[in-house]
Enzyme design. Structure first.
Site, mmCIF file in Angstrom:
data_model
loop_
_atom_site.group_PDB
_atom_site.id
_atom_site.type_symbol
_atom_site.label_atom_id
_atom_site.label_comp_id
_atom_site.label_asym_id
_atom_site.label_seq_id
_atom_site.Cartn_x
_atom_site.Cartn_y
_atom_site.Cartn_z
ATOM 1 N NE ARG A 84 -29.766 61.602 -11.036
ATOM 2 C CZ ARG A 84 -28.740 61.889 -10.056
ATOM 3 N NH1 ARG A 84 -27.822 61.985 -9.442
ATOM 4 N NH2 ARG A 84 -28.772 60.396 -9.305
ATOM 5 C CB SER B 208 -34.774 58.881 -13.759
ATOM 6 O OG SER B 208 -33.981 57.998 -13.622
ATOM 7 C CD GLU C 189 -33.120 62.583 -13.405
ATOM 8 O OE1 GLU C 189 -33.530 61.470 -11.439
ATOM 9 O OE2 GLU C 189 -31.998 61.845 -13.431
HETATM 10 C C1 LIG Z 1 -31.012 54.148 -19.799
HETATM 11 C C2 LIG Z 1 -30.735 55.494 -19.392
HETATM 12 C C3 LIG Z 1 -29.959 55.499 -18.046
HETATM 13 C C4 LIG Z 1 -29.669 56.780 -17.149
HETATM 14 N N1 LIG Z 1 -29.274 56.141 -16.525
HETATM 15 C C5 LIG Z 1 -28.959 57.356 -15.270
HETATM 16 C C6 LIG Z 1 -28.501 57.443 -13.973
HETATM 17 O O1 LIG Z 1 -28.341 56.628 -13.492
HETATM 18 N N2 LIG Z 1 -28.106 58.943 -13.541
HETATM 19 C C7 LIG Z 1 -28.331 59.836 -13.418
HETATM 20 O O2 LIG Z 1 -28.196 60.838 -13.560
HETATM 21 N N3 LIG Z 1 -28.859 60.292 -15.003
HETATM 22 C C8 LIG Z 1 -28.977 58.438 -15.763
HETATM 23 N N4 LIG Z 1 -30.193 58.851 -17.036
HETATM 24 C C9 LIG Z 1 -30.501 60.213 -17.471
HETATM 25 C C10 LIG Z 1 -28.702 60.839 -18.248
HETATM 26 O O3 LIG Z 1 -28.082 59.909 -18.703
HETATM 27 C C11 LIG Z 1 -28.149 62.344 -18.196
HETATM 28 O O4 LIG Z 1 -28.347 63.145 -16.962
HETATM 29 C C12 LIG Z 1 -26.507 62.198 -18.090
HETATM 30 O O5 LIG Z 1 -25.983 63.135 -17.492
HETATM 31 C C13 LIG Z 1 -27.467 63.354 -19.950
HETATM 32 O O6 LIG Z 1 -26.099 63.521 -20.279
HETATM 33 P P1 LIG Z 1 -26.807 64.159 -21.758
HETATM 34 O O7 LIG Z 1 -24.893 64.673 -22.314
HETATM 35 O O8 LIG Z 1 -27.343 62.936 -22.940
HETATM 36 O O9 LIG Z 1 -27.469 65.292 -21.642
HETATM 37 P P2 LIG Z 1 -29.008 65.938 -22.852
HETATM 38 O O10 LIG Z 1 -29.920 64.624 -22.657
HETATM 39 O O11 LIG Z 1 -28.750 66.377 -24.261
HETATM 40 O O12 LIG Z 1 -28.803 67.146 -22.295
HETATM 41 C C14 LIG Z 1 -29.808 66.980 -20.500
HETATM 42 C C15 LIG Z 1 -29.195 68.507 -19.669
HETATM 43 O O13 LIG Z 1 -27.393 68.875 -20.132
HETATM 44 C C16 LIG Z 1 -27.364 70.133 -21.263
HETATM 45 N N5 LIG Z 1 -26.484 69.645 -21.093
HETATM 46 C C17 LIG Z 1 -25.881 68.753 -21.764
HETATM 47 N N6 LIG Z 1 -24.475 68.967 -22.537
HETATM 48 C C18 LIG Z 1 -24.212 70.485 -22.358
HETATM 49 C C19 LIG Z 1 -22.829 70.627 -22.162
HETATM 50 N N7 LIG Z 1 -21.830 70.730 -22.943
HETATM 51 N N8 LIG Z 1 -23.210 71.926 -21.751
HETATM 52 C C20 LIG Z 1 -24.054 72.579 -20.815
HETATM 53 N N9 LIG Z 1 -25.710 72.096 -20.912
HETATM 54 C C21 LIG Z 1 -25.434 70.904 -21.524
HETATM 55 C C22 LIG Z 1 -28.794 70.186 -21.980
HETATM 56 O O14 LIG Z 1 -29.040 70.714 -21.927
HETATM 57 C C23 LIG Z 1 -30.290 69.812 -20.657
HETATM 58 O O15 LIG Z 1 -30.521 71.041 -19.899
HETATM 59 C C24 LIG Z 1 -29.982 57.874 -17.832
HETATM 60 C C25 LIG Z 1 -30.487 57.801 -18.896
HETATM 61 C C26 LIG Z 1 -30.723 56.679 -19.757
HETATM 62 C C27 LIG Z 1 -31.430 57.280 -20.892
#
Ligand SMILES: Cc1cc2nc3c(=O)[nH]c(=O)nc-3n(C[C@H](O)[C@H](O)[C@H](O)COP(=O)(O)OP(=O)(O)OC[C@H]3O[C@@H](n4cnc5c(N)ncnc54)[C@H](O)[C@@H]3O)c2cc1C
Length: 296
Positions: free
Chosen positions: A164, A213, A284
């Protein structure tokens, strides 16, 4: 302050996060191409405005007071995905579900683990997202990162990916991600993704508003959820937020939660786990805006 036509002001961010809390972005834009992205980054640099990028807000807590920055949400061609040979090419804002769909249709496997991760390709890079023993690092070829200085290509090695964690920081936008996949029949890809989703539904509150998480799992010993559960905090509520009755490393917003409520629950869980187990939990979830956990 000079304005760029495609930059909006005071845009509510709660609807762009899966937990559904938080205040507005002072500036907000949805760049649809590399040119538009670079124009907006140039504007921010000229004005001395900080830049933050969000994906699907699925691991994000936004301050209730809002974010004094230009918040970018990649759209259009920066949120699309396509396949060339055995390479899946996704815009940084492409939802994992879209990328997986394109891979499956082209008969490519290896990205099924992402079916349970409700984020984007770019968010996955920043977080080195992973599930079921696989993470972005294992399938990543390279990424295009754009900042005020311009665009450059970074390989998986350049990104310092670990659990992560990546070296991507504020102001760096992951605009494109290339994944190296392998040939696999579409029905096998579909079956594997469905199997992982079923597993997920059996143990986690997938039908509730959460941000995934809350804490990283400690390197040794029981996971963060087990430790918080042993503190007796399952179902514990502060304000409108609740530690999930289903899995204690999740916080739910059943309605009316604020980010401050979530932070208060996180602080309580961290304090209790330190006191009882001498373990310092590291969050996280990413914090956006003027937000921090009280020191332990
Ligand atoms: C029900 C549920 C289950 C989940 N299960 C998992 C799992 O199994 N494993 C896991 O690893 N995560 C899990 N997550 C967490 C999440 O889905 C991941 O961390 C995912 O990768 C976040 O992606 P996002 O595009 O939504 O980023 P965001 O939540 O919008 O942002 C997260 C971070 O990434 C940065 N960011 C986003 N997009 C970009 C970009 N294009 N360029 C630069 N920085 C960027 C943001 O600034 C922030 O710091 C879960 C979440 C939920 C709600």
């Amino acid at each position: 302050m000079a304005s760029v036509p495609s930059v909006e002001e005071h845009v509510a961010l709660a609807r762009y996060t899966t937990i559904g809390t938080g205040g507005p972005a002072r500036w907000f834009a949805r760049p649809e191409s590399l040119d538009e992205l670079q124009e907006q980054l140039g504007w921010a640099a000229e004005q001395g405005v900080t830049v933050e990028t969000i994906g699907l807000g699925s691991n994000l807590l936004v301050a209730d007071a809002g974010v004094h920055a230009l918040v970018l949400k990649l759209s259009g061609e920066l949120a699309a995905a396509r396949v060339e040979g055995e390479t899946l090419i996704a815009g940084g804002g492409a939802p994992n579900a879209v990328a997986l769909h394109r891979a499956r249709a082209a008969g490519l496997g290896g990205f099924e683990f992402a079916s349970a991760i409700p984020g984007t390709a770019g968010g996955g890079v920043r977080m080195n997202a992973g599930a079921y023993g696989r993470d972005w690092r294992e399938v990543l070829i390279d990424v295009v990162v754009v900042d005020a200085q311009g665009a450059r290509t970074l390989t998986a090695d350049d990104l310092d990916l670990s659990y992560r964690h990546s070296s991507i920081g504020s102001g760096q936008v992951v605009a494109q991600v290339r994944f190296g996949l392998v040939s696999r029949p579409p029905e096998e890809v579909k079956a594997r993704a469905a199997e992982l989703l079923m597993k997920r539904k059996a143990t986690q509150p997938t039908n509730k508003r959460t941000f995934g998480s809350v804490f990283k799992n400690p390197a040794d010993g029981p996971g963060a959820g087990a430790l918080i559960e042993k503190c007796g905090l399952k179902s514990h509520r502060i304000g409108g937020a609740q530690i999930s009755p289903r899995h204690a490393n999740f916080i739910e917003n059943p309605g009316g939660a604020t980010t401050a409520d979530c932070i208060a629950l996180m602080a309580e869980a961290r304090r209790c786990v330190l006191e009882r187990f001498d373990v310092r939990l590291e969050h996280e979830v990413q914090l956006l805006g003027p937000l921090e956990l009280p020191p332990l």
